[in-house]
Design a protein around this motif. Structure first.
Motif, PDB file in Angstrom:
ATOM      1  N   GLY A 195       2.027  17.860  10.948  1.00  0.00           N
ATOM      2  CA  GLY A 195       3.198  18.833  11.182  1.00  0.00           C
ATOM      3  C   GLY A 195       4.483  18.320  10.678  1.00  0.00           C
ATOM      4  O   GLY A 195       5.543  19.382  10.403  1.00  0.00           O
ATOM      5  N   GLY A 196       4.916  17.156  10.514  1.00  0.00           N
ATOM      6  CA  GLY A 196       5.998  16.719   9.965  1.00  0.00           C
ATOM      7  C   GLY A 196       6.998  16.574  11.238  1.00  0.00           C
ATOM      8  O   GLY A 196       8.212  16.147  10.908  1.00  0.00           O
ATOM      9  N   SER A 197       6.750  16.711  12.417  1.00  0.00           N
ATOM     10  CA  SER A 197       7.610  16.822  13.616  1.00  0.00           C
ATOM     11  C   SER A 197       7.593  15.460  14.373  1.00  0.00           C
ATOM     12  O   SER A 197       7.839  15.475  15.646  1.00  0.00           O
ATOM     13  CB  SER A 197       7.475  18.040  14.602  1.00  0.00           C
ATOM     14  OG  SER A 197       5.912  17.962  14.915  1.00  0.00           O
ATOM     15  N   GLY A 198       6.775  14.522  13.849  1.00  0.00           N
ATOM     16  CA  GLY A 198       6.952  13.239  14.566  1.00  0.00           C
ATOM     17  C   GLY A 198       5.634  13.247  15.539  1.00  0.00           C
ATOM     18  O   GLY A 198       5.515  12.219  16.101  1.00  0.00           O
ATOM     19  N   THR A 199       4.477  14.257  15.171  1.00  0.00           N
ATOM     20  CA  THR A 199       3.517  14.236  16.013  1.00  0.00           C
ATOM     21  C   THR A 199       2.348  13.765  15.169  1.00  0.00           C
ATOM     22  O   THR A 199       1.145  13.634  15.665  1.00  0.00           O
ATOM     23  CB  THR A 199       3.069  15.547  16.515  1.00  0.00           C
ATOM     24  OG1 THR A 199       3.081  16.374  15.445  1.00  0.00           O
ATOM     25  CG2 THR A 199       4.181  16.131  17.525  1.00  0.00           C
ATOM     26  N   GLU A 200       2.428  13.179  13.978  1.00  0.00           N
ATOM     27  CA  GLU A 200       1.626  12.732  13.107  1.00  0.00           C
ATOM     28  C   GLU A 200       0.655  11.493  13.717  1.00  0.00           C
ATOM     29  O   GLU A 200       1.330  10.998  14.540  1.00  0.00           O
ATOM     30  CB  GLU A 200       1.967  12.427  11.849  1.00  0.00           C
ATOM     31  CG  GLU A 200       2.584  13.543  10.845  1.00  0.00           C
ATOM     32  CD  GLU A 200       4.163  13.536  11.351  1.00  0.00           C
ATOM     33  OE1 GLU A 200       4.521  13.069  12.324  1.00  0.00           O
ATOM     34  OE2 GLU A 200       4.600  14.381  10.695  1.00  0.00           O
TER      35      GLU A 200
ATOM     36  N   ARG B 257       0.757  -1.147   0.089  1.00  0.00           N
ATOM     37  CA  ARG B 257       0.101  -0.102   0.028  1.00  0.00           C
ATOM     38  C   ARG B 257       0.907   1.153   0.019  1.00  0.00           C
ATOM     39  O   ARG B 257       1.915   1.180   0.674  1.00  0.00           O
ATOM     40  CB  ARG B 257      -0.998   0.043   1.171  1.00  0.00           C
ATOM     41  CG  ARG B 257      -1.760  -1.013   1.342  1.00  0.00           C
ATOM     42  CD  ARG B 257      -2.579  -0.946   2.623  1.00  0.00           C
ATOM     43  NE  ARG B 257      -3.669  -2.246   2.640  1.00  0.00           N
ATOM     44  CZ  ARG B 257      -4.431  -2.616   3.656  1.00  0.00           C
ATOM     45  NH1 ARG B 257      -4.635  -1.534   4.537  1.00  0.00           N
ATOM     46  NH2 ARG B 257      -5.245  -3.432   3.471  1.00  0.00           N
ATOM     47  N   VAL B 258       0.412   2.158  -0.458  1.00  0.00           N
ATOM     48  CA  VAL B 258       1.064   3.682  -0.641  1.00  0.00           C
ATOM     49  C   VAL B 258       0.298   4.286   0.366  1.00  0.00           C
ATOM     50  O   VAL B 258      -1.068   4.739   0.337  1.00  0.00           O
ATOM     51  CB  VAL B 258       0.995   4.129  -1.857  1.00  0.00           C
ATOM     52  CG1 VAL B 258       1.645   5.764  -1.791  1.00  0.00           C
ATOM     53  CG2 VAL B 258       1.610   3.581  -3.006  1.00  0.00           C
ATOM     54  N   TRP B 259       0.973   4.860   1.589  1.00  0.00           N
ATOM     55  CA  TRP B 259       0.336   5.391   2.540  1.00  0.00           C
ATOM     56  C   TRP B 259       0.435   6.905   2.517  1.00  0.00           C
ATOM     57  O   TRP B 259       1.773   7.261   2.052  1.00  0.00           O
ATOM     58  CB  TRP B 259       0.985   4.975   3.877  1.00  0.00           C
ATOM     59  CG  TRP B 259       0.423   3.389   4.235  1.00  0.00           C
ATOM     60  CD1 TRP B 259       1.139   2.430   3.923  1.00  0.00           C
ATOM     61  CD2 TRP B 259      -0.655   3.132   4.638  1.00  0.00           C
ATOM     62  NE1 TRP B 259       0.559   1.337   4.447  1.00  0.00           N
ATOM     63  CE2 TRP B 259      -0.632   1.639   4.802  1.00  0.00           C
ATOM     64  CE3 TRP B 259      -1.813   3.725   5.404  1.00  0.00           C
ATOM     65  CZ2 TRP B 259      -1.726   0.923   5.608  1.00  0.00           C
ATOM     66  CZ3 TRP B 259      -2.758   2.874   5.896  1.00  0.00           C
ATOM     67  CH2 TRP B 259      -2.959   1.440   5.967  1.00  0.00           C
ATOM     68  N   PHE B 260      -0.275   7.749   2.724  1.00  0.00           N
ATOM     69  CA  PHE B 260      -0.143   9.178   3.044  1.00  0.00           C
ATOM     70  C   PHE B 260      -0.609   9.706   4.369  1.00  0.00           C
ATOM     71  O   PHE B 260      -1.641   9.401   5.013  1.00  0.00           O
ATOM     72  CB  PHE B 260      -1.129   9.889   1.889  1.00  0.00           C
ATOM     73  CG  PHE B 260      -0.874   9.288   0.612  1.00  0.00           C
ATOM     74  CD1 PHE B 260       0.014  10.092  -0.114  1.00  0.00           C
ATOM     75  CD2 PHE B 260      -1.516   8.297   0.011  1.00  0.00           C
ATOM     76  CE1 PHE B 260       0.385   9.585  -1.542  1.00  0.00           C
ATOM     77  CE2 PHE B 260      -1.478   7.739  -1.206  1.00  0.00           C
ATOM     78  CZ  PHE B 260      -0.344   8.523  -2.055  1.00  0.00           C
ATOM     79  N   LYS B 261       0.413  10.657   4.765  1.00  0.00           N
ATOM     80  CA  LYS B 261      -0.159  11.348   6.117  1.00  0.00           C
ATOM     81  C   LYS B 261      -0.899  12.490   5.733  1.00  0.00           C
ATOM     82  O   LYS B 261      -0.831  13.201   4.576  1.00  0.00           O
ATOM     83  CB  LYS B 261       1.243  11.937   6.648  1.00  0.00           C
ATOM     84  CG  LYS B 261       2.225  10.765   7.174  1.00  0.00           C
ATOM     85  CD  LYS B 261       3.150  11.345   7.970  1.00  0.00           C
ATOM     86  CE  LYS B 261       4.134  10.311   8.563  1.00  0.00           C
ATOM     87  NZ  LYS B 261       5.109  10.115   8.035  1.00  0.00           N
TER      88      LYS B 261
ATOM     89  N   GLY C 181       2.425  -1.733  12.938  1.00  0.00           N
ATOM     90  CA  GLY C 181       1.058  -2.270  13.615  1.00  0.00           C
ATOM     91  C   GLY C 181      -0.141  -2.655  13.135  1.00  0.00           C
ATOM     92  O   GLY C 181      -0.054  -2.346  11.672  1.00  0.00           O
ATOM     93  N   ALA C 182      -1.285  -2.577  13.402  1.00  0.00           N
ATOM     94  CA  ALA C 182      -2.400  -3.073  12.636  1.00  0.00           C
ATOM     95  C   ALA C 182      -3.025  -1.756  12.044  1.00  0.00           C
ATOM     96  O   ALA C 182      -2.631  -0.798  12.258  1.00  0.00           O
ATOM     97  CB  ALA C 182      -3.501  -3.438  13.940  1.00  0.00           C
ATOM     98  N   SER C 183      -3.567  -1.977  11.059  1.00  0.00           N
ATOM     99  CA  SER C 183      -4.278  -1.081  10.135  1.00  0.00           C
ATOM    100  C   SER C 183      -5.817  -1.577  10.016  1.00  0.00           C
ATOM    101  O   SER C 183      -6.016  -2.724  10.184  1.00  0.00           O
ATOM    102  CB  SER C 183      -3.745  -0.960   9.005  1.00  0.00           C
ATOM    103  OG  SER C 183      -3.973  -1.996   8.103  1.00  0.00           O
TER     104      SER C 183
ATOM    105  N   LYS D 203       2.880   6.524  13.791  1.00  0.00           N
ATOM    106  CA  LYS D 203       3.883   6.311  14.680  1.00  0.00           C
ATOM    107  C   LYS D 203       4.099   4.704  14.847  1.00  0.00           C
ATOM    108  O   LYS D 203       5.047   4.338  15.488  1.00  0.00           O
ATOM    109  CB  LYS D 203       3.513   6.934  16.108  1.00  0.00           C
ATOM    110  CG  LYS D 203       3.627   8.456  15.886  1.00  0.00           C
ATOM    111  CD  LYS D 203       3.227   9.073  17.411  1.00  0.00           C
ATOM    112  CE  LYS D 203       1.932   9.526  17.214  1.00  0.00           C
ATOM    113  NZ  LYS D 203       1.110  10.069  18.350  1.00  0.00           N
ATOM    114  N   ARG D 204       3.121   4.019  14.593  1.00  0.00           N
ATOM    115  CA  ARG D 204       3.537   2.388  14.359  1.00  0.00           C
ATOM    116  C   ARG D 204       2.994   1.863  13.170  1.00  0.00           C
ATOM    117  O   ARG D 204       2.221   1.107  13.116  1.00  0.00           O
ATOM    118  CB  ARG D 204       2.805   2.063  15.692  1.00  0.00           C
ATOM    119  CG  ARG D 204       3.123   2.373  17.040  1.00  0.00           C
ATOM    120  CD  ARG D 204       2.386   1.529  18.070  1.00  0.00           C
ATOM    121  NE  ARG D 204       2.591   0.224  17.949  1.00  0.00           N
ATOM    122  CZ  ARG D 204       1.559  -0.580  18.279  1.00  0.00           C
ATOM    123  NH1 ARG D 204       0.640  -0.385  18.784  1.00  0.00           N
ATOM    124  NH2 ARG D 204       1.726  -2.110  17.944  1.00  0.00           N
TER     125      ARG D 204
END
Length: 59
Positions: free
Chosen positions: A14-19, A5-9, A40-42, A36-37
């Motif tokens: 913010g791109g500072s790791g808080t997504e 899969r191609v994942w998008f934020k 993990g599950a989706s 952040k994981r």
């Protein structure tokens, strides 16, 4: 399966790791996972349900 899969934020991330959420367009469904994981599950939700959810957030 997730590696294909191609994942998008979110553009609001913010791109500072808080997504917190990434999505993947899978045509019939939308994949959703914790950015952040990524290992993990989706979950997968119907496109119409995702559109309603996003629309409700904009209110």
């Amino acid at each position: 399966m997730d590696s294909e899969r191609v994942w998008f934020k979110s553009s609001y991330s913010g791109g500072s790791g808080t997504e917190c959420v990434e999505v993947a367009n899978l045509h019939a469904v939308v994949g959703v996972r914790d950015s952040k994981r990524p290992e993990g599950a989706s979950i997968s939700v119907r496109v119409a349900a995702w559109a309603e959810f996003v629309s409700a957030l904009r209110l």
